[in-house]
Write an enzyme that holds these catalytic residues in place. Structure first.
Site, PDB file in Angstrom:
ATOM      1  N   ASP A 168       0.654   2.490  -0.285  1.00  0.00           N
ATOM      2  CA  ASP A 168       2.030   2.823   0.068  1.00  0.00           C
ATOM      3  C   ASP A 168       1.984   3.309   1.517  1.00  0.00           C
ATOM      4  O   ASP A 168       0.935   3.720   2.020  1.00  0.00           O
ATOM      5  CB  ASP A 168       2.623   3.872  -0.872  1.00  0.00           C
ATOM      6  CG  ASP A 168       4.159   3.888  -0.783  1.00  0.00           C
ATOM      7  OD1 ASP A 168       4.710   3.288   0.170  1.00  0.00           O
ATOM      8  OD2 ASP A 168       4.815   4.496  -1.640  1.00  0.00           O
TER       9      ASP A 168
HETATM   10  C1  BGC Z   1       7.959   3.642  -0.279  1.00  0.00           C
HETATM   11  C2  BGC Z   1       7.619   2.249  -0.740  1.00  0.00           C
HETATM   12  C3  BGC Z   1       8.049   1.253   0.297  1.00  0.00           C
HETATM   13  C4  BGC Z   1       7.382   1.599   1.621  1.00  0.00           C
HETATM   14  C5  BGC Z   1       7.745   0.657   2.747  1.00  0.00           C
HETATM   15  C6  BGC Z   1       7.427   3.926   1.111  1.00  0.00           C
HETATM   16  O1  BGC Z   1       7.899   5.138   1.587  1.00  0.00           O
HETATM   17  O2  BGC Z   1       7.453   4.585  -1.187  1.00  0.00           O
HETATM   18  O3  BGC Z   1       8.228   1.977  -1.969  1.00  0.00           O
HETATM   19  O4  BGC Z   1       7.745  -0.039  -0.123  1.00  0.00           O
HETATM   20  O5  BGC Z   1       7.776   2.907   2.005  1.00  0.00           O
HETATM   21  O6  BGC Z   1       9.053   0.805   3.123  1.00  0.00           O
END
Ligand code: BGC
Length: 770
Positions: A274
């Site tokens: 993530d």
């Molecule tokens: C989120 C993810 C997301 C990623 C990219 C993160 O903060 O938890 O779900 O895909 O950002 O935007």
């Protein structure tokens, strides 16, 4: 002579060099045939071939980001860059290379599909397939090889700000719905990146939460949907979650990634971190992370030009290899996985073409929304609204765009039909009253922008809550029916990433508004726009309640379809709707948000309710609940039944279930058991019913849920029509996790199958599990 000797040596050296150039410098295998480009060869042969052609720098480059949403390919070998994007409800608009600000593209206004809670509420896997396919086509048009979704974290508390992105509380339902989503998306040559693996069940302190959960709850509740996405859906990527499990961050968690995901489930795809979820190089190298994204997500902490080089899996890792601290064993394994991802997506010559904002995508969005809306209450047939009725629409959520906001799932849409506009287009009486038929009623969040995507229409309001209520009440006196669009929204501390809700109650004095309206009009319809349950203290005074989710581009049309009866509601709740927060197991047991560990930046969150999440808790007897609560020193004593049970939802028609019969009385390893039941539409309009089958041990004990969902089927019936539904259960699906032996096991004995149209059913059928 001398000269000719020199010539000969030169010739020999040139010949040798030429020959060597046809061999891989590391393995001395011939590299003439470009196997990695040959689609007739297996993925493994292609990956090995490409791997052997790559230099250390090239290998390091492809396993970490080069921009907010891309990782480089290998230009020398014709391997393209890998672009990814959120997810999960539509393709996120492009941001700048290294900033979160909008790139300002003109081709990134998408169709927003209903949020995944709504998809789960359709209880129709066919809808999930269409969802995945449509999203895949949008992603293809936008050049995205991987979509960051779907999300399948279990709804453990209704406070979780991201529940709207997930598929409810039940592992079986989420599993049945995630598989066709993944398959539909990937059928277009776009990878699904299933998230957030694992135990990311609330947002508050998401980077610091260390989840403490029994192996059994992990396996029986929190992992099955991920496992189904991987094993049945064949997901090509999975995203590690922010939180920790057993004191190790999930993005480089050896148990979750190496042991369970890769070894046990045989996952051959890519583990993506993530954004900003990577914290340690050694763990990232050894514990199964394959691609690092979003570290130092402001992109600037390490200097604008070298942030990406300073990722854990970038220069530091390369140096460590060069210094002999690691061999290339782990690196090659990561690269192989990334290469597979390329062959499946960017280098897949069979990929179809993409389409952006096609009519078929809008149709899909409207259909899914129509099937997911849940009719929770409908006394005196207040719904559907009659065409000639004098309708008053009240509430901010009737005029607020919900596709903007909420965090990374925020979108920039080509269009979003608002609820008021949808009703205007379908109710002539509303149109005729020229604006007099709407009252704001309350003010919630008027910001209407996210990351630079701004909604054109202002919903600013300067009147006080009392003034707004007074106006709504005055207008309500003149109306036949009042439809209130309320609920939550996508602002911080509502249904939004990064934080959880701070209260179970409706915000912005909505309860006061409803109480005032019911005093002057008996026909109130409350449409709750949210991804979560809310407290409804006024429920006995309001005759009709509809759960309207976040429905995306076709929101207003789909809501109007249901409210006017063009579409007969058939959605069923994918979670238990508790009356009050203290009825929710995690809260009853004081198991949220956890306890800060002294002297550490870690909050331990123990899932004390164990496997008893949602209806599994609601089904327990008062005595069993009390015992569990006493064991955890919970001071609470009340145990009211849920307001609406899991799997519940009404229709404008009525259905009758016939007698249940079973194919056998004994479920054996070789023969499953099939239950058959007739469903009749004994009402006046066509509609759909979902027959649900739950199974539990015949002798109820504290160690197993009374029952668990094991099969379901949605059927469409004309008035007076009868159809036969068959639901099959196999032995494996009744396994439980044996903690001592660390494996799934089937416990023979007498069981009961419960069949009904929600989790609250009395029709049961006994059988033996051998
Ligand atoms: C989120 C993810 C997301 C990623 C990219 C993160 O903060 O938890 O779900 O895909 O950002 O935007």
């Amino acid at each position: 002579m001398k000269q000719s000797k020199n010539n000969m040596v030169g010739k020999w050296v040139r010949g040798l060099l030429l020959t060597l150039s046809l061999f891989n410098p590391f393995t001395f295998l011939p590299l003439t045939a470009q196997v990695y480009l040959d689609e007739s060869k297996s993925l493994e042969q292609r990956a090995e071939d490409a791997l052997q052609r790559m230099t250390l720098d090239e290998k390091i480059a492809i396993i970490h980001a080069q921009s907010k949403f891309s990782a480089p390919g290998v230009k020398r070998l014709g391997i393209p860059d890998m672009w990814t994007d959120d997810g999960p409800h539509g393709v996120r608009p492009d941001v700048l290379w290294d900033e979160w600000e909008q790139a300002g593209q003109t081709n990134d206004s998408c169709v927003a599909f209903p949020a995944l809670t709504c998809l789960a509420a359709t209880w129709n896997p066919q809808m999930a397939r269409i969802y995945g396919e449509s999203l895949g086509e949008e992603a293809l048009y936008r050049g995205k090889a991987m979509i960051l979704g779907p999300g399948v974290n279990i709804n453990r508390t209704p406070l979780n700000g991201r529940n709207f992105e997930y598929m409810g509380e039940d592992p079986w339902l989420a599993s049945r719905m995630v598989v066709p989503y993944v398959q539909g998306l990937q059928s277009k040559g776009v990878a699904a990146c299933v998230k957030h693996y694992a135990l990311n069940n609330d947002e508050e302190y998401r980077h610091q939460v260390n989840v403490i959960v029994s192996d059994r709850a992990l396996r029986e509740i929190y992992l099955p949907a991920f496992e189904a996405a991987v094993r049945e859906g064949g997901a090509w990527a999975i995203m590690g979650a922010y939180n920790l499990y057993k004191n190790q961050h999930d993005c480089h968690n050896s148990i979750l990634l190496n042991q369970i995901l890769k070894q046990e489930w045989g996952f051959d795809g890519v583990v993506v971190s993530d954004w900003g979820g990577t914290h340690d190089m050694d763990e990232a190298v050894r514990n199964g992370l394959d691609m690092e994204f979003g570290t130092w997500t402001d992109g600037l902490t390490m200097g604008a030009t070298n942030a990406y080089d300073n990722y854990y899996l970038a220069e530091a890792y390369k140096k460590a290899i060069q210094e002999g601290r690691y061999t290339t064993k782990e690196l090659d394994e990561k690269v192989r996985r990334v290469l597979r991802l390329h062959f499946r997506t960017t280098m897949n010559r069979q990929r179809p073409y993409g389409f952006l904002c096609s009519e078929s995508h809008y149709e899909a969005a409207r259909k899914i929304a129509g099937e997911g809306i849940v009719l929770l209450k409908n006394e005196q047939h207040v719904l559907p609204i009659q065409q000639n009725a004098k309708v008053l629409v009240v509430g901010e959520n009737a005029i607020k765009m919900m596709t903007v906001g909420g965090g990374s799932s925020s979108l920039k849409v080509q269009r979003e039909v608002l609820p008021l506009d949808g009703l205007l287009s379908q109710l002539c009486s509303l149109e005729g009253s020229g604006g007099g038929s709407y009252a704001r009623g309350y003010v919630g969040d008027t910001v209407q922008s996210y990351n630079g995507v701004t909604v054109g229409r202002s919903i600013a309001e300067s009147r006080t809550p009392a003034e707004l209520r007074a106006e709504a009440v005055e207008k309500a006196k003149q109306a036949d029916v009042v439809i209130v669009f309320g609920g939550l929204n996508k602002a911080d501390y509502q249904d939004c990433e990064g934080h959880d809700r701070q209260q179970y109650e409706l915000p912005y004095e909505q309860n006061e508004l409803i109480e005032a309206l019911v005093k002057v009009n008996k026909n109130i319809v409350f449409v709750n726009i949210s991804g979560n349950a809310v407290a409804m203290p006024w429920i006995d005074k309001v005759p009709a309640v509809v759960q309207g989710w976040f429905l995306g581009s076709e929101s207003g049309n789909a809501l109007a379809d249901v409210l006017t009866g063009r579409v007969n509601p058939s959605g069923k709740l994918p979670f238990t709707w508790f009356r009050q927060l203290s009825d929710v197991p995690a809260h009853s047991l004081g198991a949220y948000p956890g306890t800060w560990r002294e002297g550490h930046d870690v909050i331990d969150e123990e899932y004390k309710e164990d496997i008893f999440v949602g209806y599994r808790w609601a089904d327990l007897s008062a005595k069993q609940k009390k015992e569990l609560m006493n064991a955890h020193h919970s001071p609470l004593t009340t145990h009211p039944s849920p307001l609406f049970p899991f799997g519940y939802g009404l229709s404008y028609t009525s259905f009758k279930l016939g007698k249940v019969t079973s194919s056998t009385q004994q479920l054996t390893p070789n023969s499953p058991i099939t239950f058959t039941v007739e469903v009749t539409n004994d009402g006046k309009v066509a509609g759909a019913e979902t027959v649900q089958l739950y199974v539990g041990p015949a002798k109820v004990s504290a160690s197993r849920p009374v029952k668990e969902l094991k099969a379901f089927q949605k059927v469409w019936l004309e008035p007076g029509e009868t159809k036969t539904v068959t639901l099959t259960v196999n032995r494996e699906s009744l396994s439980v996790w044996d903690e001592a032996a660390s494996k799934w096991t089937v416990i023979p004995g007498s069981y009961r199958a419960y069949i009904g149209t929600s989790s609250k059913t009395n029709i049961s059928h006994k059988f033996e599990l051998l």
